[in-house]
Enzyme design. Structure first.
Site, PDB file in Angstrom:
ATOM      1  N   ARG A   1      -1.099  -4.920  -6.268  1.00 30.60           N
ATOM      2  CA  ARG A   1      -0.681  -6.391  -6.179  1.00 30.60           C
ATOM      3  C   ARG A   1       0.436  -6.554  -6.907  1.00 30.60           C
ATOM      4  O   ARG A   1       0.911  -6.132  -7.990  1.00 30.60           O
ATOM      5  CB  ARG A   1      -1.926  -7.400  -6.837  1.00 30.60           C
ATOM      6  CG  ARG A   1      -3.141  -7.343  -6.296  1.00 30.60           C
ATOM      7  CD  ARG A   1      -4.055  -8.366  -6.955  1.00 30.60           C
ATOM      8  NE  ARG A   1      -5.368  -8.196  -6.580  1.00 30.60           N
ATOM      9  CZ  ARG A   1      -6.196  -7.715  -7.708  1.00 30.60           C
ATOM     10  NH1 ARG A   1      -6.022  -7.449  -8.687  1.00 30.60           N
ATOM     11  NH2 ARG A   1      -7.587  -7.506  -7.485  1.00 30.60           N
TER      12      ARG A   1
ATOM     13  N   HIS B   1       0.934  -1.157   0.112  1.00 25.22           N
ATOM     14  CA  HIS B   1       0.000   0.127   0.044  1.00 25.22           C
ATOM     15  C   HIS B   1       0.855   1.142  -0.037  1.00 25.22           C
ATOM     16  O   HIS B   1       1.900   1.285   0.454  1.00 25.22           O
ATOM     17  CB  HIS B   1      -0.831   0.009   1.274  1.00 25.22           C
ATOM     18  CG  HIS B   1      -1.806  -1.162   1.492  1.00 25.22           C
ATOM     19  ND1 HIS B   1      -2.599  -1.522   0.357  1.00 25.22           N
ATOM     20  CD2 HIS B   1      -1.802  -2.159   2.509  1.00 25.22           C
ATOM     21  CE1 HIS B   1      -3.179  -2.829   0.904  1.00 25.22           C
ATOM     22  NE2 HIS B   1      -2.702  -3.101   1.934  1.00 25.22           N
TER      23      HIS B   1
ATOM     24  N   HIS C   1       3.181  -7.539   1.866  1.00 25.65           N
ATOM     25  CA  HIS C   1       2.552  -8.610   2.957  1.00 25.65           C
ATOM     26  C   HIS C   1       1.245  -9.316   2.133  1.00 25.65           C
ATOM     27  O   HIS C   1       1.031  -8.983   1.091  1.00 25.65           O
ATOM     28  CB  HIS C   1       1.692  -7.827   3.972  1.00 25.65           C
ATOM     29  CG  HIS C   1       0.771  -6.783   3.768  1.00 25.65           C
ATOM     30  ND1 HIS C   1       1.254  -5.319   3.106  1.00 25.65           N
ATOM     31  CD2 HIS C   1      -0.407  -6.817   3.249  1.00 25.65           C
ATOM     32  CE1 HIS C   1       0.103  -4.969   2.784  1.00 25.65           C
ATOM     33  NE2 HIS C   1      -1.065  -5.519   2.866  1.00 25.65           N
TER      34      HIS C   1
ATOM     35  N   GLU D   1      -1.510  -0.066   8.125  1.00 22.78           N
ATOM     36  CA  GLU D   1      -2.542  -0.876   8.797  1.00 22.78           C
ATOM     37  C   GLU D   1      -1.939  -1.853   9.811  1.00 22.78           C
ATOM     38  O   GLU D   1      -0.787  -1.680   9.966  1.00 22.78           O
ATOM     39  CB  GLU D   1      -3.353  -1.778   7.607  1.00 22.78           C
ATOM     40  CG  GLU D   1      -2.164  -2.812   7.046  1.00 22.78           C
ATOM     41  CD  GLU D   1      -2.889  -3.298   5.793  1.00 22.78           C
ATOM     42  OE1 GLU D   1      -2.478  -4.590   5.605  1.00 22.78           O
ATOM     43  OE2 GLU D   1      -3.553  -2.898   5.223  1.00 22.78           O
TER      44      GLU D   1
END
Length: 305
Positions: free
Chosen positions: A182, A90, A162, A106
């Site tokens: 991705r 991200h 991740h 996150e």
């Protein structure tokens, strides 16, 4: 302000990798991979007091103690990974500005662990130069593995690669963003029989190969601080009788997620995966009554902006 406590109705997201636990919990035939418990994200909002959360946020500034940000800051969800999620990354706030979005720091709180480890972080600094070569056979040459047990937390800053493993059930708290790039999708096909899109050019720009996650292991205390930074102030609370939420002049509002168990608060019944907002305007103690319940409490404080 007449009312200081509200339950929310989640937005339910169907995914091709969904497990069966959310499906069973919600008593639905849909393949629900994610339950967005507290979400003000466009076209994917939870509902509070019969309004989308973004509208409620705009119409009730007193409930949020006139928090200075125009956009609701967080997104809280349950992820049910029936299959492993893509290897992804991200962007941070700076890069996300190009998409008119927040970045995406996150954290995962493990509700049910997987037999397989979580992939978090690049193994070497040359990850970016090798990013286009990653495949099923060599994936572990480029990535770090972490065994996370029930009650553990992993904090993943924007820029850390991740993937959540097959069989894991996790709570995720994140910035209010859905920007995901991705890197590798395990040769997965979408519902139209095509391989899902990768975003290698964007992932190269977003990835910070030197960054490492913060891993917080579960302790035996009834209350455990999990995160305390500019984005989140999250703690785990185990309730065997009563938990008292105290007024705090530095808190704009509280986000409450019921991870397990059931009980009562202010005369209302709560159950697993309920989400509750409580105004920082409260002047009295709010008591949660339960046996063998686990809740997560996130405080939106002065340092959250």
């Amino acid at each position: 302000m007449k009312k200081y406590l509200f339950f929310l109705k989640p937005y339910l997201k169907e995914t091709i990798w969904a497990g069966n636990r959310l499906k069973k919990h919600l008593k639905t035939s849909r393949k629900i991979g994610e339950a967005w418990l507290i979400s003000a994200y466009k076209n994917a909002e939870s509902v509070i007091d019969n309004l989308p959360l973004s509208k409620f946020y705009q119409k009730n500034p007193d409930f949020f103690k006139n928090y200075p940000k125009k956009i609701y800051p967080n997104l809280l969800k349950i992820i049910d990974a029936g299959k492993k999620l893509s290897l992804q990354v991200h962007p941070d706030d700076k890069m996300a500005q190009n998409f008119n979005s927040l970045g995406k720091d996150e954290a995962w709180f493990v509700i049910a662990e997987s037999k397989n480890p979580f992939i978090i972080g690049a193994k070497s600094d040359n990850f970016i130069s090798e990013i286009g070569k990653i495949n099923k056979e060599n994936l572990l040459n480029f990535t770090n593995l972490h065994n996370l047990a029930r009650g553990d937390l992993a904090y993943i800053s924007a820029g850390i690669i991740h993937s959540i493993p097959e069989g894991a059930l996790v709570f995720e708290i994140q910035q209010n963003s859905d920007l995901t790039f991705r890197i590798y999708d395990f040769d997965r096909y979408d519902l139209n029989g095509k391989k899902r899109e990768l975003h290698l050019d964007l992932a190269i720009k977003a990835t910070k190969a030197k960054l490492k996650p913060l891993i917080v292991k579960k302790n035996t205390e009834k209350q455990q601080v999990l995160i305390k930074n500019k984005f989140f102030n999250l703690k785990r609370v185990s309730i065997n009788s009563v938990f008292s939420l105290l007024p705090d002049s530095n808190v704009f509002w509280f986000e409450i997620i019921i991870i397990s168990g059931e009980g009562r608060v202010e005369g209302f019944c709560f159950k697993t995966f309920d989400a509750i907002l409580i105004s920082g305007q409260i002047k009295k103690v709010i008591r949660f009554f339960a046996k063998n319940a686990i809740i997560l409490v996130n405080e939106i404080r002065e340092n959250n902006f």
